[in-house]
Enzyme design. Structure first.
Site, PDB file in Angstrom:
ATOM      1  N   HIS A  40       0.820  -1.215   0.000  1.00  0.00           N
ATOM      2  CA  HIS A  40       0.000   0.000   0.000  1.00  0.00           C
ATOM      3  C   HIS A  40       0.856   1.269   0.000  1.00  0.00           C
ATOM      4  O   HIS A  40       0.320   2.365  -0.220  1.00  0.00           O
ATOM      5  CB  HIS A  40      -0.922   0.040   1.225  1.00  0.00           C
ATOM      6  CG  HIS A  40      -1.980  -1.018   1.220  1.00  0.00           C
ATOM      7  ND1 HIS A  40      -2.805  -1.236   0.144  1.00  0.00           N
ATOM      8  CD2 HIS A  40      -2.342  -1.922   2.165  1.00  0.00           C
ATOM      9  CE1 HIS A  40      -3.634  -2.224   0.420  1.00  0.00           C
ATOM     10  NE2 HIS A  40      -3.371  -2.673   1.634  1.00  0.00           N
ATOM     11  N   ASP A  65      -2.555 -10.601  -2.366  1.00  0.00           N
ATOM     12  CA  ASP A  65      -3.102 -10.164  -1.088  1.00  0.00           C
ATOM     13  C   ASP A  65      -4.591  -9.865  -1.250  1.00  0.00           C
ATOM     14  O   ASP A  65      -5.074  -9.603  -2.357  1.00  0.00           O
ATOM     15  CB  ASP A  65      -2.351  -8.911  -0.632  1.00  0.00           C
ATOM     16  CG  ASP A  65      -2.740  -8.453   0.756  1.00  0.00           C
ATOM     17  OD1 ASP A  65      -2.090  -8.884   1.716  1.00  0.00           O
ATOM     18  OD2 ASP A  65      -3.700  -7.665   0.868  1.00  0.00           O
ATOM     19  N   HIS A 119      -6.159  -7.278  -0.431  1.00  0.00           N
ATOM     20  CA  HIS A 119      -6.404  -5.867  -0.723  1.00  0.00           C
ATOM     21  C   HIS A 119      -5.611  -5.426  -1.952  1.00  0.00           C
ATOM     22  O   HIS A 119      -4.509  -5.918  -2.213  1.00  0.00           O
ATOM     23  CB  HIS A 119      -5.999  -5.006   0.476  1.00  0.00           C
ATOM     24  CG  HIS A 119      -6.658  -5.414   1.753  1.00  0.00           C
ATOM     25  ND1 HIS A 119      -6.165  -6.430   2.549  1.00  0.00           N
ATOM     26  CD2 HIS A 119      -7.784  -4.960   2.358  1.00  0.00           C
ATOM     27  CE1 HIS A 119      -6.963  -6.578   3.603  1.00  0.00           C
ATOM     28  NE2 HIS A 119      -7.946  -5.697   3.514  1.00  0.00           N
ATOM     29  N   ASP A 160      -4.556 -13.125   3.681  1.00  0.00           N
ATOM     30  CA  ASP A 160      -5.808 -12.598   4.213  1.00  0.00           C
ATOM     31  C   ASP A 160      -6.997 -12.945   3.309  1.00  0.00           C
ATOM     32  O   ASP A 160      -8.124 -12.532   3.585  1.00  0.00           O
ATOM     33  CB  ASP A 160      -5.732 -11.095   4.472  1.00  0.00           C
ATOM     34  CG  ASP A 160      -4.905 -10.329   3.464  1.00  0.00           C
ATOM     35  OD1 ASP A 160      -4.412 -10.938   2.500  1.00  0.00           O
ATOM     36  OD2 ASP A 160      -4.751  -9.103   3.636  1.00  0.00           O
TER      37      ASP A 160
END
Length: 342
Positions: free
Chosen positions: A160, A195, A197, A284
């Protein structure tokens, strides 16, 4: 497979982060790092600890803005000198960068360089982020020397982190820095982000580059973090046009649907003629992860590993998400075992 661990892979994480308007316990707890290490050991990985790499700051600045790196280096020192300073740095104002004037007050700098309240900066954040980069640089060096696959256990994560902003528990973009280092030897480098996200920072860093392919398979940002990026129409621009692929998937995505998306990504990587691969590796996507919304099983990661191995590319796995659930170590083991079984 060799696993290179940051020396601070099991350091205490931040205390709190903001989720849906409430400050709650931060999910990046020390036990998470230990679980991942156990999974790597269960998979038979050779465990090596990263050491500080020469010219590390120069390698970071090849990806990140110099002023941003200087902020991270000094943020805690300057913040802690203020009267009544908190034990962690959170932004309490978000300036409109298009019209705002730069201000070197520590509170103003926090708002300028930290994009959300999920990336608090504490006393050891810079140290931990720096040695995470050391792990991926050491891993990239191994690939450049002829090794086929390396797993870099980084904490904190990185995907991120944008060129000049921290967010989402990420400060330095480990995957992007590794890809830039691999590009010294490999003409085309693909980054596959698995991931939960969207890898918004990685996308932003390479969005105008034709020598890097960025692909992210993630939860649909229409109702999932990071909300503002990760849509299908984001394809790259200028020289990087068609070098970015987002594959957003709905809540409840199961193994069959996920593998279908992964196969699409693999076809694009093959067409790109990548010479090396960085896998931004998150767990995740697991069915009970506290920050996820997919329905993958532990055995799903075995198949994911097998599919990634089918590319037959020098591969660097870079740790991203995957939080403290009992199955985390087994998920890690399954991914490595699947990759090495082909």
């Amino acid at each position: 497979m060799k696993a290179i661990l940051s020396p601070y892979f099991d350091a205490p994480g931040p205390a709190k982060f903001l989720r849906r308007g409430r400050f709650v316990e931060h999910p990046d707890v020390a036990q998470r790092g230990n679980q991942i290490r156990v999974g790597l050991e269960m998979a038979g990985c050779e465990i090596v600890f990263a050491s500080s790499q020469p010219e590390l700051r120069k390698l970071i600045i090849a990806v990140h803005d110099t002023a941003y790196v200087e902020y991270l280096e000094s943020a805690w020192s300057n913040w802690s000198k203020m009267p009544d300073a908190s034990t962690e740095i959170f932004p309490n104002i978000s300036p409109n960068r298009h019209i705002a004037q730069f201000n070197e007050n520590p509170v103003a700098l926090a708002g300028w360089y930290i994009a959300d309240c999920a990336a608090p900066i504490g006393e050891y954040t810079w140290r931990n982020a720096l040695l995470s980069v050391s792990a991926v640089i050491q891993g990239a060096s191994c690939l450049r020397a002829g090794e086929f696959a390396i797993y870099a256990l980084c904490r904190p994560s990185g995907h991120h982190a944008c060129q000049d902003r921290a967010m989402g528990m990420c400060f330095l973009n480990n995957a992007a820095i590794a890809a830039q280092e691999l590009h010294q030897q490999f003409a085309k480098v693909a980054i596959l982000d698995i991931d939960m996200h969207h890898g918004n920072g990685t996308q932003q860093i390479f969005y105008q580059h034709s020598d890097f392919l960025t692909i992210s398979i993630h939860g649909n940002p229409a109702n999932f973090y990071p909300f503002y990026t990760g849509f299908e129409n984001e394809c790259g621009s200028d020289e990087g046009e068609e070098c970015n692929l987002n594959i957003p998937l709905p809540p409840g995505t199961n193994e069959a649907s996920y593998i279908q998306a992964l196969e699409k990504a693999i076809d694009v990587i093959s067409s790109f003629k990548a010479e090396a691969l960085v896998v931004a590796t998150g767990f995740d996507t697991f069915k009970s992860d506290p920050l996820g919304c997919f329905s993958l099983e532990s055995t799903s990661y075995n198949e994911i590993g097998r599919k990634i191995k089918s590319l037959s590319l020098p591969t660097l796995f870079v740790q991203e998400g995957g939080y403290f659930v009992e199955a985390l170590s087994e998920n890690v083991r399954q991914l490595v075992a699947g990759f090495e079984s082909v």
